[in-house]
Scaffold this motif. Structure first.
Motif, PDB file in Angstrom:
ATOM      1  N   TYR A   1       0.865  -1.176   0.000  1.00  0.00           N
ATOM      2  CA  TYR A   1       0.000   0.000   0.000  1.00  0.00           C
ATOM      3  C   TYR A   1       0.905   1.231   0.000  1.00  0.00           C
ATOM      4  O   TYR A   1       1.739   1.383   0.896  1.00  0.00           O
ATOM      5  CB  TYR A   1      -0.892   0.032   1.243  1.00  0.00           C
ATOM      6  N   VAL A   2       0.734   2.075  -1.001  1.00  0.00           N
ATOM      7  CA  VAL A   2       1.510   3.307  -1.085  1.00  0.00           C
ATOM      8  C   VAL A   2       0.534   4.465  -0.900  1.00  0.00           C
ATOM      9  O   VAL A   2      -0.382   4.648  -1.696  1.00  0.00           O
ATOM     10  CB  VAL A   2       2.239   3.426  -2.443  1.00  0.00           C
ATOM     11  N   TYR A   3       0.725   5.209   0.171  1.00  0.00           N
ATOM     12  CA  TYR A   3      -0.133   6.344   0.485  1.00  0.00           C
ATOM     13  C   TYR A   3       0.552   7.624   0.027  1.00  0.00           C
ATOM     14  O   TYR A   3       1.771   7.767   0.186  1.00  0.00           O
ATOM     15  CB  TYR A   3      -0.357   6.443   2.001  1.00  0.00           C
ATOM     16  N   ASN A   4      -0.221   8.558  -0.515  1.00  0.00           N
ATOM     17  CA  ASN A   4       0.361   9.832  -0.921  1.00  0.00           C
ATOM     18  C   ASN A   4       0.843  10.651   0.267  1.00  0.00           C
ATOM     19  O   ASN A   4       1.619  11.581   0.093  1.00  0.00           O
ATOM     20  CB  ASN A   4      -0.630  10.649  -1.749  1.00  0.00           C
ATOM     21  N   ASN A   5       0.413  10.309   1.477  1.00  0.00           N
ATOM     22  CA  ASN A   5       0.903  11.024   2.655  1.00  0.00           C
ATOM     23  C   ASN A   5       2.211  10.409   3.160  1.00  0.00           C
ATOM     24  O   ASN A   5       2.520  10.436   4.326  1.00  0.00           O
ATOM     25  CB  ASN A   5      -0.149  11.075   3.761  1.00  0.00           C
ATOM     26  N   ARG A   6       2.959   9.824   2.249  1.00  0.00           N
ATOM     27  CA  ARG A   6       4.325   9.324   2.463  1.00  0.00           C
ATOM     28  C   ARG A   6       4.406   8.114   3.391  1.00  0.00           C
ATOM     29  O   ARG A   6       5.290   7.999   4.220  1.00  0.00           O
ATOM     30  CB  ARG A   6       5.220  10.440   2.985  1.00  0.00           C
ATOM     31  N   ARG A   7       3.488   7.190   3.217  1.00  0.00           N
ATOM     32  CA  ARG A   7       3.506   5.966   4.001  1.00  0.00           C
ATOM     33  C   ARG A   7       3.556   4.775   3.048  1.00  0.00           C
ATOM     34  O   ARG A   7       2.880   4.754   2.025  1.00  0.00           O
ATOM     35  CB  ARG A   7       2.270   5.879   4.871  1.00  0.00           C
ATOM     36  N   LEU A   8       4.353   3.774   3.413  1.00  0.00           N
ATOM     37  CA  LEU A   8       4.439   2.533   2.648  1.00  0.00           C
ATOM     38  C   LEU A   8       4.194   1.388   3.611  1.00  0.00           C
ATOM     39  O   LEU A   8       4.818   1.308   4.670  1.00  0.00           O
ATOM     40  CB  LEU A   8       5.822   2.381   2.002  1.00  0.00           C
ATOM     41  N   ILE A   9       3.270   0.518   3.245  1.00  0.00           N
ATOM     42  CA  ILE A   9       2.993  -0.667   4.053  1.00  0.00           C
ATOM     43  C   ILE A   9       3.191  -1.885   3.157  1.00  0.00           C
ATOM     44  O   ILE A   9       2.661  -1.933   2.049  1.00  0.00           O
ATOM     45  CB  ILE A   9       1.553  -0.654   4.603  1.00  0.00           C
ATOM     46  N   ILE A  10       3.967  -2.838   3.632  1.00  0.00           N
ATOM     47  CA  ILE A  10       4.178  -4.091   2.914  1.00  0.00           C
ATOM     48  C   ILE A  10       3.735  -5.219   3.828  1.00  0.00           C
ATOM     49  O   ILE A  10       4.233  -5.356   4.950  1.00  0.00           O
ATOM     50  CB  ILE A  10       5.650  -4.270   2.489  1.00  0.00           C
ATOM     51  N   LEU A  11       2.784  -5.999   3.359  1.00  0.00           N
ATOM     52  CA  LEU A  11       2.276  -7.161   4.097  1.00  0.00           C
ATOM     53  C   LEU A  11       2.508  -8.389   3.235  1.00  0.00           C
ATOM     54  O   LEU A  11       2.247  -8.356   2.037  1.00  0.00           O
ATOM     55  CB  LEU A  11       0.778  -7.015   4.358  1.00  0.00           C
ATOM     56  N   GLY A  12       2.970  -9.459   3.829  1.00  0.00           N
ATOM     57  CA  GLY A  12       3.164 -10.649   3.017  1.00  0.00           C
ATOM     58  C   GLY A  12       3.836 -11.769   3.771  1.00  0.00           C
ATOM     59  O   GLY A  12       3.998 -11.719   4.992  1.00  0.00           O
ATOM     60  N   GLU A  13       4.225 -12.758   3.011  1.00  0.00           N
ATOM     61  CA  GLU A  13       4.845 -13.937   3.601  1.00  0.00           C
ATOM     62  C   GLU A  13       6.255 -13.675   4.106  1.00  0.00           C
ATOM     63  O   GLU A  13       6.808 -14.474   4.840  1.00  0.00           O
ATOM     64  CB  GLU A  13       4.838 -15.084   2.587  1.00  0.00           C
ATOM     65  N   TYR A  14       6.846 -12.548   3.717  1.00  0.00           N
ATOM     66  CA  TYR A  14       8.186 -12.196   4.193  1.00  0.00           C
ATOM     67  C   TYR A  14       8.131 -11.269   5.403  1.00  0.00           C
ATOM     68  O   TYR A  14       9.148 -10.782   5.859  1.00  0.00           O
ATOM     69  CB  TYR A  14       8.993 -11.536   3.074  1.00  0.00           C
ATOM     70  N   GLY A  15       6.931 -11.002   5.886  1.00  0.00           N
ATOM     71  CA  GLY A  15       6.782 -10.151   7.057  1.00  0.00           C
ATOM     72  C   GLY A  15       5.883  -8.966   6.773  1.00  0.00           C
ATOM     73  O   GLY A  15       5.488  -8.724   5.635  1.00  0.00           O
ATOM     74  N   ASN A  16       5.546  -8.253   7.820  1.00  0.00           N
ATOM     75  CA  ASN A  16       4.693  -7.069   7.725  1.00  0.00           C
ATOM     76  C   ASN A  16       5.502  -5.866   8.175  1.00  0.00           C
ATOM     77  O   ASN A  16       6.050  -5.854   9.276  1.00  0.00           O
ATOM     78  CB  ASN A  16       3.456  -7.234   8.611  1.00  0.00           C
TER      79      ASN A  16
END
Length: 193
Positions: free
Chosen positions: A32-47
């Motif tokens: 998830y890439v937010y325009n308010n400068r946040r990146l969230i990565i969720l998956g099998e390699y970790g959150n």
């Protein structure tokens, strides 16, 4: 090769959702890439979640130009995955030190070392050795090996390059659509009532 799916419309223009799946391993990742400068990565390699203190209207444009190291630094700002203890490499380092001195003489002690699973076990193993065989604590700590976690390495080597390529392609397509819309508006005759 991994499949990268086109971002889905999340009902708002400031969140961009990317879904990725590796064909070989089946590992999945949602970003998830937010325009308010946040990146969230969720998956099998970790959150992981990172907040980036950069100014830009569209964070995607900044993200594709950042190095993977910069991105990872913010994603794992707690530092745990950047200081991963590699027990087998550490044990190999200790065994190499013993080989330089007298491997056969220390065979029993080295067998016990192979049973260690963490830093504490190795320190306890060293403390249990006879005094003449012990490694100095400072020297022992220098033999410990730390590095990026295997999960962070997967994100660095597999997820981030595909995510950046997808975002870059998306930005190009958005720019082309924007240009086409402007060209159409300019060519239409202006009606005066």
């Amino acid at each position: 090769m991994s499949k990268v799916f086109v971002p889905e419309d999340m009902g708002t223009d400031n969140i961009h959702f990317y879904r990725m799946k590796d064909d070989k391993s089946g590992a999945w990742t949602h970003a998830y890439v937010y325009n308010n400068r946040r990146l969230i990565i969720l998956g099998e390699y970790g959150n992981y979640m990172g907040l980036y203190w950069l100014r830009n209207d569209d964070f995607r444009k900044v993200l594709i130009n950042m190095s993977n190291h910069e991105i990872l630094f913010y994603l794992v700002n707690n530092g745990a995955d950047l200081n991963w203890f590699y027990v087998n490499t550490t044990i190999d380092n200790i065994m190499d030190k013993f080989r330089l001195e007298d491997f056969d003489y220390r065979y029993d002690e080295l067998n016990e070392l192979r049973k260690c699973e963490c830093e504490y076990d190795i320190v306890q193993w060293n403390d249990s050795l006879p005094t003449d065989l012990r490694i100095d604590n400072d020297e022992l700590l220098e033999l410990f090996y730390y590095g990026y976690s295997p999960y962070i390495m997967k994100i660095n080597n597999e997820v981030l390059p595909k995510l950046k390529a997808t975002i870059k392609q998306q930005l190009i397509e958005e720019q082309e659509v924007g240009v086409k819309n402007e060209e159409i508006q300019e060519k239409q005759p202006y009606k005066v009532g």
